[in-house]
Design an enzyme around this catalytic site. Structure first.
Site, short mmCIF file in Angstrom:
data_model
loop_
_atom_site.label_atom_id
_atom_site.label_comp_id
_atom_site.label_asym_id
_atom_site.label_seq_id
_atom_site.Cartn_x
_atom_site.Cartn_y
_atom_site.Cartn_z
CD GLU A 46 41.77 29.18 44.94
OE1 GLU A 46 40.96 30.01 44.49
OE2 GLU A 46 42.28 29.27 46.07
N GLY A 101 43.61 36.60 49.56
CA GLY A 101 42.35 35.91 49.32
C GLY A 101 41.41 36.08 50.51
N GLY A 102 41.36 35.07 51.36
CA GLY A 102 40.39 35.03 52.47
C GLY A 102 40.27 36.33 53.26
CD GLU A 119 48.42 33.95 44.92
OE1 GLU A 119 48.02 34.69 45.82
OE2 GLU A 119 47.65 33.33 44.16
CB SER A 171 47.82 32.18 54.72
OG SER A 171 47.13 31.03 54.28
N GLY A 195 45.02 29.72 51.25
CA GLY A 195 43.81 29.30 51.95
C GLY A 195 44.05 28.29 53.05
CG ASN A 240 41.31 36.09 44.24
OD1 ASN A 240 40.25 36.27 43.64
ND2 ASN A 240 41.99 34.95 44.17
CD1 TRP A 241 37.06 40.41 47.24
CD2 TRP A 241 35.17 40.86 46.12
NE1 TRP A 241 36.74 41.73 47.44
CE2 TRP A 241 35.59 42.04 46.76
CE3 TRP A 241 34.01 40.89 45.35
CZ2 TRP A 241 34.89 43.23 46.67
CZ3 TRP A 241 33.31 42.09 45.24
CH2 TRP A 241 33.74 43.24 45.90
CE LYS A 242 41.15 32.64 47.35
NZ LYS A 242 42.00 31.51 47.65
CG HIS A 267 44.28 32.04 41.78
ND1 HIS A 267 44.01 30.89 42.47
CD2 HIS A 267 44.49 33.01 42.72
CE1 HIS A 267 44.06 31.15 43.77
NE2 HIS A 267 44.35 32.42 43.94
C1 PEP Z 1 44.65 33.93 46.78
O1 PEP Z 1 43.49 33.66 46.54
O2 PEP Z 1 45.37 34.34 45.85
C2 PEP Z 1 45.18 33.76 48.14
C3 PEP Z 1 46.43 34.07 48.37
O3 PEP Z 1 44.32 33.27 49.09
P1 PEP Z 1 44.52 33.30 50.69
O4 PEP Z 1 44.99 34.68 51.07
O5 PEP Z 1 43.18 32.97 51.26
O6 PEP Z 1 45.57 32.27 51.02
#
Ligand code: PEP
Length: 256
Positions: A102, A238-239, A172, A217, A178, A12-14, A100
């Site tokens: 966010e 994500g990251g 999640e 994470s 994050g 997920n590039w966000k 999501h």
């Molecule tokens: C996400 O954006 O769904 C996510 C899990 O982010 P991260 O891996 O950065 O925690």
């Protein structure tokens, strides 16, 4: 594990990815991933709307799926700034991440809207990834199961029984997104087994077949033990997905 439950690793590039960055990323990722038949997991990326068509084109024939990060439930109307399922399928997008945390936290995404979004995505031929998860306060207050029950039941309420297994759920925990604070493999397993049991309340076959991913994470050095848990069918990343090398290493950690 049923064939439907071949693991999936989805990046997920966000809010990242100009078209130039997306083009470089896709080209680089394809040099790092093994050939589709030798990949231990299905792979997908969630790009911003403005780069989706480019990603579809760049990744065409590679087996890497392209997902939107949101979608509106209506086909048309007075919903300024929104994008419908048909707009996504028209450009060859494979699916959409829905709910999501966010989007729930910053943009007012509700369980009520998700109740419409998930079946609307399926009806259009998109693969929905429904995100659920508890906050740190909810976990500390012993509210995790209540929260997950509510989100899973609401999100799947209008999905017909025979299509339930086509939904992917991403567990999640919000405290792990994050933050660098990854859930222990035991926490991920326990919560995901609970999510699967909730699907089982609707259909035992769907519970066996539905994919439930972990997100929060995930990095190359912690992916393997999380992905090894029996109910964990992959990861939403994500990251770490912004670095194609790290992302390809996470894909390599999956056990087929
Ligand atoms: C996400 O954006 O769904 C996510 C899990 O982010 P991260 O891996 O950065 O925690």
């Amino acid at each position: 594990m049923t064939p439907e439950r071949r693991p999936a690793i989805v990046g997920n590039w966000k809010l990242w990815g100009t078209r130039a960055q997306a083009a470089d990323y896709c080209d680089r990722l394809l040099t790092l991933l093994p050939d589709e038949r030798r990949r231990p997991a299905a792979v997908g990326i969630c790009a911003p709307f403005t780069a989706l068509d480019l990603c579809v084109e760049r990744l065409s024939g590679s087996g890497v799926g392209v997902y939107a990060q949101n979608m509106h439930q209506e086909e048309m109307g007075a919903f300024t700034g929104e994008v419908s399922a048909a707009m996504l399928t028209e450009i060859g997008v494979d699916g959409a991440v829905l709910g999501h945390s966010e989007r729930r936290q910053y943009f007012g995404e509700t369980d009520r809207a998700l109740q419409e979004k998930v079946p609307a995505a399926l009806a259009a031929g998109l693969r929905p990834i429904l995100c659920v998860g508890e906050t740190e306060d909810e976990r500390e207050a012993g509210e995790t199961e209540r929260k997950l029950r509510h989100q899973v039941q609401e999100g799947l309420e209008k999905v017909e029984g025979e299509r339930l297994a086509e939904v992917t759920i991403a567990y999640e925990p919000i405290w792990a997104i994050g933050t660098g604070k990854v859930a222990t493999p035991e926490i991920a397993q326990e919560a995901i087994a609970f999510v699967r049991a909730l699907v089982g309340d609707r259909s035992r076959e769907a519970a066996e077949a539905i994919r439930v991913l972990y997100g929060g994470s995930v990095k190359p050095d912690n992916a393997e033990e999380i992905l090894a848990q029996p109910d964990v069918d992959g990861a939403l990343v994500g990251g770490a997905s912004l670095d194609p090398e790290a992302f390809a290493r996470i894909v390599a950690s999956a056990s087929p």
